[in-house]
Design a protein around this motif. Sequence first.
Motif, PDB file in Angstrom:
ATOM      1  N   TYR A  37      47.397 -82.428 -12.410  1.00 46.94           N
ATOM      2  CA  TYR A  37      47.745 -81.045 -12.064  1.00 46.94           C
ATOM      3  C   TYR A  37      47.690 -80.792 -10.563  1.00 46.94           C
ATOM      4  O   TYR A  37      47.963 -79.686 -10.116  1.00 46.94           O
ATOM      5  CB  TYR A  37      46.822 -80.065 -12.794  1.00 46.94           C
ATOM      6  N   GLY A  38      47.305 -81.794  -9.782  1.00 42.77           N
ATOM      7  CA  GLY A  38      47.334 -81.644  -8.333  1.00 42.77           C
ATOM      8  C   GLY A  38      45.980 -81.568  -7.659  1.00 42.77           C
ATOM      9  O   GLY A  38      45.907 -81.467  -6.438  1.00 42.77           O
ATOM     10  N   PHE A  39      44.901 -81.622  -8.405  1.00 44.07           N
ATOM     11  CA  PHE A  39      43.558 -81.592  -7.826  1.00 44.07           C
ATOM     12  C   PHE A  39      43.183 -83.001  -7.380  1.00 44.07           C
ATOM     13  O   PHE A  39      42.345 -83.661  -7.978  1.00 44.07           O
ATOM     14  CB  PHE A  39      42.534 -81.071  -8.846  1.00 44.07           C
ATOM     15  N   GLN A  40      43.806 -83.469  -6.313  1.00 39.98           N
ATOM     16  CA  GLN A  40      43.638 -84.854  -5.864  1.00 39.98           C
ATOM     17  C   GLN A  40      42.239 -85.165  -5.344  1.00 39.98           C
ATOM     18  O   GLN A  40      41.800 -86.296  -5.399  1.00 39.98           O
ATOM     19  CB  GLN A  40      44.674 -85.189  -4.791  1.00 39.98           C
ATOM     20  N   GLU A  41      41.540 -84.172  -4.843  1.00 43.29           N
ATOM     21  CA  GLU A  41      40.218 -84.421  -4.269  1.00 43.29           C
ATOM     22  C   GLU A  41      39.092 -84.369  -5.306  1.00 43.29           C
ATOM     23  O   GLU A  41      37.932 -84.515  -4.974  1.00 43.29           O
ATOM     24  CB  GLU A  41      39.924 -83.428  -3.138  1.00 43.29           C
ATOM     25  N   ILE A  42      39.433 -84.202  -6.579  1.00 48.58           N
ATOM     26  CA  ILE A  42      38.443 -84.128  -7.646  1.00 48.58           C
ATOM     27  C   ILE A  42      37.965 -85.536  -7.996  1.00 48.58           C
ATOM     28  O   ILE A  42      38.756 -86.469  -8.051  1.00 48.58           O
ATOM     29  CB  ILE A  42      39.058 -83.466  -8.905  1.00 48.58           C
ATOM     30  N   SER A  43      36.670 -85.654  -8.247  1.00 47.90           N
ATOM     31  CA  SER A  43      36.112 -86.947  -8.645  1.00 47.90           C
ATOM     32  C   SER A  43      35.268 -86.755  -9.901  1.00 47.90           C
ATOM     33  O   SER A  43      34.917 -85.630 -10.268  1.00 47.90           O
ATOM     34  CB  SER A  43      35.241 -87.511  -7.528  1.00 47.90           C
ATOM     35  N   GLU A  44      34.928 -87.872 -10.530  1.00 43.07           N
ATOM     36  CA  GLU A  44      34.052 -87.817 -11.694  1.00 43.07           C
ATOM     37  C   GLU A  44      32.722 -87.179 -11.316  1.00 43.07           C
ATOM     38  O   GLU A  44      32.135 -86.444 -12.108  1.00 43.07           O
ATOM     39  CB  GLU A  44      33.802 -89.222 -12.236  1.00 43.07           C
ATOM     40  N   GLY A  45      32.277 -87.452 -10.094  1.00 42.22           N
ATOM     41  CA  GLY A  45      30.999 -86.912  -9.619  1.00 42.22           C
ATOM     42  C   GLY A  45      30.971 -85.401  -9.530  1.00 42.22           C
ATOM     43  O   GLY A  45      29.903 -84.794  -9.536  1.00 42.22           O
ATOM     44  N   SER A  46      32.128 -84.768  -9.446  1.00 44.02           N
ATOM     45  CA  SER A  46      32.155 -83.303  -9.419  1.00 44.02           C
ATOM     46  C   SER A  46      32.403 -82.716 -10.804  1.00 44.02           C
ATOM     47  O   SER A  46      32.003 -81.590 -11.083  1.00 44.02           O
ATOM     48  CB  SER A  46      33.201 -82.794  -8.423  1.00 44.02           C
ATOM     49  N   VAL A  47      33.041 -83.465 -11.690  1.00 50.14           N
ATOM     50  CA  VAL A  47      33.376 -82.950 -13.023  1.00 50.14           C
ATOM     51  C   VAL A  47      32.201 -83.061 -13.991  1.00 50.14           C
ATOM     52  O   VAL A  47      31.918 -82.124 -14.738  1.00 50.14           O
ATOM     53  CB  VAL A  47      34.629 -83.657 -13.590  1.00 50.14           C
ATOM     54  N   TYR A  48      31.501 -84.185 -13.984  1.00 48.83           N
ATOM     55  CA  TYR A  48      30.420 -84.365 -14.957  1.00 48.83           C
ATOM     56  C   TYR A  48      29.313 -83.315 -14.850  1.00 48.83           C
ATOM     57  O   TYR A  48      28.854 -82.808 -15.877  1.00 48.83           O
ATOM     58  CB  TYR A  48      29.861 -85.789 -14.906  1.00 48.83           C
ATOM     59  N   PRO A  49      28.873 -82.923 -13.655  1.00 50.21           N
ATOM     60  CA  PRO A  49      27.871 -81.841 -13.587  1.00 50.21           C
ATOM     61  C   PRO A  49      28.393 -80.523 -14.178  1.00 50.21           C
ATOM     62  O   PRO A  49      27.640 -79.775 -14.792  1.00 50.21           O
ATOM     63  CB  PRO A  49      27.579 -81.701 -12.093  1.00 50.21           C
ATOM     64  N   ILE A  50      29.677 -80.267 -14.018  1.00 49.05           N
ATOM     65  CA  ILE A  50      30.265 -79.048 -14.596  1.00 49.05           C
ATOM     66  C   ILE A  50      30.248 -79.147 -16.122  1.00 49.05           C
ATOM     67  O   ILE A  50      29.908 -78.175 -16.806  1.00 49.05           O
ATOM     68  CB  ILE A  50      31.697 -78.814 -14.073  1.00 49.05           C
ATOM     69  N   LEU A  51      30.593 -80.305 -16.662  1.00 50.46           N
ATOM     70  CA  LEU A  51      30.566 -80.492 -18.115  1.00 50.46           C
ATOM     71  C   LEU A  51      29.156 -80.276 -18.660  1.00 50.46           C
ATOM     72  O   LEU A  51      28.977 -79.607 -19.682  1.00 50.46           O
ATOM     73  CB  LEU A  51      31.071 -81.889 -18.481  1.00 50.46           C
ATOM     74  N   ILE A  52      28.168 -80.803 -17.966  1.00 54.07           N
ATOM     75  CA  ILE A  52      26.772 -80.625 -18.383  1.00 54.07           C
ATOM     76  C   ILE A  52      26.399 -79.147 -18.351  1.00 54.07           C
ATOM     77  O   ILE A  52      25.798 -78.617 -19.284  1.00 54.07           O
ATOM     78  CB  ILE A  52      25.829 -81.455 -17.486  1.00 54.07           C
ATOM     79  N   ARG A  53      26.790 -78.460 -17.281  1.00 56.67           N
ATOM     80  CA  ARG A  53      26.483 -77.032 -17.141  1.00 56.67           C
ATOM     81  C   ARG A  53      27.162 -76.215 -18.247  1.00 56.67           C
ATOM     82  O   ARG A  53      26.554 -75.332 -18.851  1.00 56.67           O
ATOM     83  CB  ARG A  53      26.926 -76.563 -15.751  1.00 56.67           C
TER      84      ARG A  53
END
Length: 106
Positions: A37-53
């Motif tokens: 979708y164009g979020f090129q600067e997104i990494s697993e390290g930023s997504v997993y904490p959000i999933l946990i939250r």
Amino acid sequence: MAKTTQMLKGLLEGCILRIVSRYETYGYEIVEKLMEYGFQEISEGSVYPILIRLEKRKLLRSEMKKSPLGPMRKYYYLTEDGHKELKEFINSWKHIKENVDHVLEE
């Protein structure tokens, strides 16, 4: 880039809820979708904490399932509260976007 990252933090939760609302999915697949979708600067390290939250807030639930390739995966699903939160996010985003668009058009 730091400004973009700050702005994205709040928006990513809503985007992740939307992706999970479409079908069962797992963390790495969510990262891939966001990048598509164009979020090129997104990494697993930023997504997993959000999933946990989101899971702690009971907006998502998860289930370990056998993967067609390799080890077990943690699949995520939207809860009833998650659906409500997604609706609220979409309404808020529409309102904010409309207001920002008005400011930028002047």
